[in-house]
Design an enzyme around this catalytic site. Sequence first.
Site, PDB file in Angstrom:
ATOM      1  N   CYS A 177      33.225  41.774  66.054  1.00 52.61           N
ATOM      2  CA  CYS A 177      34.404  42.393  66.675  1.00 52.61           C
ATOM      3  C   CYS A 177      35.657  42.216  65.815  1.00 52.61           C
ATOM      4  O   CYS A 177      36.547  43.071  65.831  1.00 52.61           O
ATOM      5  CB  CYS A 177      34.629  41.845  68.079  1.00 52.61           C
ATOM      6  SG  CYS A 177      34.885  40.059  68.186  1.00 52.61           S
TER       7      CYS A 177
ATOM      8  N   HIS B 251      37.194  37.541  71.792  1.00 48.66           N
ATOM      9  CA  HIS B 251      36.962  38.917  71.372  1.00 48.66           C
ATOM     10  C   HIS B 251      38.227  39.494  70.732  1.00 48.66           C
ATOM     11  O   HIS B 251      39.329  39.289  71.243  1.00 48.66           O
ATOM     12  CB  HIS B 251      36.550  39.765  72.578  1.00 48.66           C
ATOM     13  CG  HIS B 251      36.015  41.108  72.212  1.00 48.66           C
ATOM     14  ND1 HIS B 251      34.738  41.293  71.709  1.00 48.66           N
ATOM     15  CD2 HIS B 251      36.574  42.334  72.245  1.00 48.66           C
ATOM     16  CE1 HIS B 251      34.545  42.570  71.468  1.00 48.66           C
ATOM     17  NE2 HIS B 251      35.652  43.228  71.773  1.00 48.66           N
TER      18      HIS B 251
END
Length: 231
Positions: A92, A168
């Site tokens: 990510c 994330h």
Amino acid sequence: MALLPLESNPEVMNKFLHLLGVPNKWNIVDVYGLEQDDLAYITKPVLALILLCPNSEQFNKHAEEESVKLKEEGQIITPDLFFVKQSVPNVCGTIALIHSVANNSEKLGIEGPFKHLLEKTKDLTPEKRGELLFSCEDGESFNLMSVHQELAQEGQSEVNPNEPANNHFIALIEKDGHLYELNGSKEFPVNHGPTTEDTFLEDAANVCRQFISRNAEDVNFTVMALTAAEN
């Protein structure tokens, strides 16, 4: 081979940024605060903010509720927005960099093999785009997966690549007068409303504050900015 996640570390991110063909006059820097006084210290123009947030129950619940709402109400998505679906675990951070660079490629003046990859994938779906970016090798000169793994190993944190990441990365960019949240784990981009090149930093900081307010008890947030290097 399981991949390590990238750290929210400007030094590592800048190495990656410049390997993507971004000239050295652009850099990733830490954002130490999201209030107006703090933002005033960041050199403009700012082309993207990269938010690292906890992959928490609140984070996922809000994402699900938001997805349902946007499917029902619809939203403006500019046609040439470059969005990548994440197809590989723990990348990510790399996808946030790709979103930041690809949607500002002309302003950044990128050159080299990564520019060729962007051109090769620009007409694909977000799913196919993600698959090709992380499997394609442009001759033997550039392999996105290898670059990710090499730079992820330069991080200072000890992580187990076989365990899911607890955090994330999300990219926030301005495109055609709109502020977009680009998150490869979501079905589609999220339009957070109108913005301009001049107000983008403040508007994107406000979106970051919203993320933080939904997880107010968690301190594991960081923000970085893609900005012009100081002279």
